[in-house]
Design a protein around this motif. Structure first.
Motif, PDB file in Angstrom:
ATOM      1  N   PRO A  72      -4.743  24.385 -13.662  1.00  0.00           N
ATOM      2  CA  PRO A  72      -3.570  25.101 -14.201  1.00  0.00           C
ATOM      3  C   PRO A  72      -2.713  25.683 -13.095  1.00  0.00           C
ATOM      4  CG  PRO A  72      -5.567  26.409 -14.493  1.00  0.00           C
ATOM      5  CD  PRO A  72      -6.003  25.069 -13.966  1.00  0.00           C
ATOM      6  N   TYR A  73      -1.422  25.826 -13.390  1.00  0.00           N
ATOM      7  CA  TYR A  73      -0.500  26.401 -12.410  1.00  0.00           C
ATOM      8  C   TYR A  73      -0.721  27.899 -12.220  1.00  0.00           C
ATOM      9  CZ  TYR A  73       1.983  21.993 -13.033  1.00  0.00           C
ATOM     10  OH  TYR A  73       2.299  20.668 -13.096  1.00  0.00           O
ATOM     11  N   ASN A  74      -1.381  28.528 -13.193  1.00  0.00           N
ATOM     12  CA  ASN A  74      -1.582  29.983 -13.107  1.00  0.00           C
ATOM     13  C   ASN A  74      -3.067  30.350 -13.049  1.00  0.00           C
ATOM     14  OD1 ASN A  74      -2.193  29.181 -15.692  1.00  0.00           O
ATOM     15  ND2 ASN A  74      -1.202  30.921 -16.708  1.00  0.00           N
ATOM     16  N   GLY A  75      -3.900  29.444 -12.519  1.00  0.00           N
ATOM     17  CA  GLY A  75      -5.327  29.739 -12.449  1.00  0.00           C
ATOM     18  C   GLY A  75      -6.015  28.862 -11.434  1.00  0.00           C
ATOM     19  N   ASP A 112       3.147  28.310 -16.272  1.00  0.00           N
ATOM     20  CA  ASP A 112       3.697  29.357 -15.410  1.00  0.00           C
ATOM     21  C   ASP A 112       4.644  30.215 -16.249  1.00  0.00           C
ATOM     22  OD1 ASP A 112       4.800  30.989 -13.522  1.00  0.00           O
ATOM     23  OD2 ASP A 112       5.409  29.387 -12.153  1.00  0.00           O
ATOM     24  N   LYS A 113       4.207  31.387 -16.632  1.00  0.00           N
ATOM     25  CA  LYS A 113       4.989  32.261 -17.501  1.00  0.00           C
ATOM     26  C   LYS A 113       6.036  33.068 -16.744  1.00  0.00           C
ATOM     27  CE  LYS A 113       2.570  30.795 -20.886  1.00  0.00           C
ATOM     28  NZ  LYS A 113       3.161  29.748 -21.759  1.00  0.00           N
ATOM     29  N   ASP A 114       6.130  32.861 -15.438  1.00  0.00           N
ATOM     30  CA  ASP A 114       7.111  33.599 -14.643  1.00  0.00           C
ATOM     31  C   ASP A 114       8.400  32.796 -14.467  1.00  0.00           C
ATOM     32  OD1 ASP A 114       7.896  35.878 -13.296  1.00  0.00           O
ATOM     33  OD2 ASP A 114       7.270  35.126 -11.346  1.00  0.00           O
ATOM     34  N   LEU A 115       8.699  31.917 -15.421  1.00  0.00           N
ATOM     35  CA  LEU A 115       9.918  31.119 -15.392  1.00  0.00           C
ATOM     36  C   LEU A 115      10.809  31.511 -16.561  1.00  0.00           C
ATOM     37  CD1 LEU A 115       8.377  27.591 -14.669  1.00  0.00           C
ATOM     38  CD2 LEU A 115       9.410  29.157 -13.011  1.00  0.00           C
ATOM     39  N   MET A 116      12.090  31.247 -16.433  1.00  0.00           N
ATOM     40  CA  MET A 116      13.030  31.574 -17.499  1.00  0.00           C
ATOM     41  C   MET A 116      14.035  30.448 -17.679  1.00  0.00           C
ATOM     42  SD  MET A 116      15.537  34.405 -15.693  1.00  0.00           S
ATOM     43  CE  MET A 116      16.598  34.485 -17.144  1.00  0.00           C
ATOM     44  N   LEU A 117      14.691  30.417 -18.863  1.00  0.00           N
ATOM     45  CA  LEU A 117      15.683  29.404 -19.211  1.00  0.00           C
ATOM     46  C   LEU A 117      17.062  30.030 -19.301  1.00  0.00           C
ATOM     47  CD1 LEU A 117      14.174  27.143 -22.027  1.00  0.00           C
ATOM     48  CD2 LEU A 117      14.956  26.396 -19.784  1.00  0.00           C
ATOM     49  N   PHE A 118      18.075  29.260 -18.892  1.00  0.00           N
ATOM     50  CA  PHE A 118      19.471  29.691 -18.996  1.00  0.00           C
ATOM     51  C   PHE A 118      20.298  28.522 -19.511  1.00  0.00           C
ATOM     52  CE2 PHE A 118      23.722  29.867 -16.986  1.00  0.00           C
ATOM     53  CZ  PHE A 118      24.193  31.022 -17.595  1.00  0.00           C
TER      54      PHE A 118
END
Length: 441
Positions: free
Chosen positions: A160-163, A269-275
């Motif tokens: 995982p990207y976060n583990g 990766d929950k540290d991403l956002m959408l625009f």
């Protein structure tokens, strides 16, 4: 096959053409030049005017494999499943240009890597491990709690990207996720071989993911590169509550109806956002340049009905607009939206810049641009009737005549009615000529 513009005729001046050659995962690109004739250059300033550049991956972030303008015909092989070719000509003389052919060949299947939406999928051949003197039981990750799946042929890690000890780093134009798989030599055998370190890395570039796997040990360095994309989709919803998605295709709507959409990014990766950068409507799902209607462009609202909604999660973007302007012109349309993926709290990224001209876009921060096409959206039958209700009423007799012409039975009845009317006129004519009598009481 790749060719310069108008080949074998002369290519135009001031041309800049870019081709991306993308083949299947775990294959490599082989590019062979069959012909190349361009503006001559001196030995001191070779290929300064007109030239072809070949890159081992994306244009702006990959090493240059070669730059040619004349001479012997060459062949280039990529280290991944992506190669970029760029042709440039200046304002001076033009010549025949170039022609090149490309194909794909299988990569080394000892090690493979895929960057999936939620994890890195790394596969190591058991035969390869054993041929290098490593046992399957000795293969671990930096985080020993993350164990592989072992089959008869392969050792498989889903990282995982976060583990599992995955490290995230930001560069000027990438977000890098990296980890390491280790294999130790058998302790009871005396060997000069060091422990094997298998480095895996997924690099997020503009519009793409780059995947890198390499082995660091005494004998050889093995590199495996693949390319993929972010997993982003857009779903219609029936109201501003965003509780009930619409899965109908085509999606039938009424004239002047509001459309509610939610864009979703799927990543561990929950540290991403959408625009939401741009959205454009077109009647052709394959052409968003010729006949289009801009709803939002480069973060600048072009349709006054466009509005965004609060989202409880950073990986969701919610917005709406009214369908009147484009559905009133075309009864069936498609939407193409460009969305930017950025790191949260990176205030220099595109996601925090709002409305800007495209020429001023900041490309120094790590971000990715993703295009998503949805549709078709079609006008409901009742909506079509209400749209035509305001037309000139004089069109009604014409429509009746057309309807009669389309139906033989209706046409026969209409002709019979006309004959009866004319016959009645002849029969009543003598009676109408008699003088009317009046009686006064």
């Amino acid at each position: 096959m790749l060719e310069s513009p108008f080949y074998p005729g002369h290519y135009p001046s001031n041309a800049d053409c870019v081709w991306e050659i993308n083949v299947e995962n775990n294959f490599r690109v082989v590019l062979t030049f069959r012909d190349i004739v361009m503006q001559s250059s001196t030995q001191r300033n070779r290929c300064q005017h007109d030239y072809v550049e070949v890159y081992d991956g994306p244009l702006h972030s990959s090493p240059l494999l070669g730059k040619i303008c004349a001479g012997s015909l060459r062949t280039y092989t990529s280290s991944s499943n992506l190669m970029t070719v760029r042709f440039h000509s200046d304002s001076r003389y033009t010549f025949r240009g170039f022609q090149a052919h490309y194909s794909s060949i299988p990569a080394d299947h000892n090690t493979t890597l895929l960057c999936l939406p939620d994890y890195m999928h790394a596969v190591v051949s058991r035969d390869y491990l054993q041929s290098q003197g490593y046992s399957v039981q000795s293969v671990t990750m930096s985080d020993t709690h993350c164990r592989p799946t072992v089959t008869s042929w392969e050792v498989i890690f889903n990282v995982p990207y976060n583990g599992c000890g995955t490290v995230r780093q930001e560069n000027n134009d990438t977000i890098n996720y990296s980890n390491m798989i280790k294999a130790t030599s058998s302790g009871h055998i005396i060997k000069r071989k060091k422990d094997l370190h298998l480095h895996i890395s997924c690099k997020m570039l503009q519009s793409t993911w780059m995947q890198v796997m390499y082995v660091a040990e005494d004998i050889a360095d093995v590199n495996e590169n693949q390319f993929g994309r972010y997993d982003v989709n857009i779903t219609f919803y029936d109201s501003a509550s965003f509780s009930q998605p619409v899965y109908d295709s085509p999606y039938y709507i009424d004239l002047n109806q509001n459309l509610f959409l939610q864009a979703s990014l799927h990543s561990s990766d929950k540290d991403l956002m959408l625009f939401v950068d741009s959205c454009v409507a077109s009647p052709d799902p394959h052409d968003f340049n010729t006949l289009t209607y801009d709803i939002i462009k480069s973060g600048c609202v072009r349709d006054s009905s466009f509005a965004t909604f609060y989202s409880p999660y950073s990986h969701l973007a919610r917005f709406k607009f009214n369908a009147f302007e484009f559905i009133n012109r075309h009864t069936s349309v498609y939407l193409k939206c460009e969305l930017d993926v950025c790191r949260q709290r990176d205030y220099s990224s595109r996601c925090y810049q709002g409305c800007i001209s495209r020429s001023k876009r900041d490309t120094s921060s790590a971000q990715e641009t993703v295009d998503v096409v949805v549709g078709p959206v079609q006008l409901r039958e009742g909506g079509a009737e209400s749209r035509s209700a305001g037309l000139d009423s004089s069109a009604a007799p014409l429509q009746a005549v057309r309807a009669a012409a389309d139906n033989p039975l209706i046409a026969a009845v209409a002709v019979l009615a006309v004959v009866v009317f004319i016959l009645a006129g002849f029969l009543l004519r003598p009676a109408l000529k008699k003088p009317l009598s009046y009686r006064i009481a």
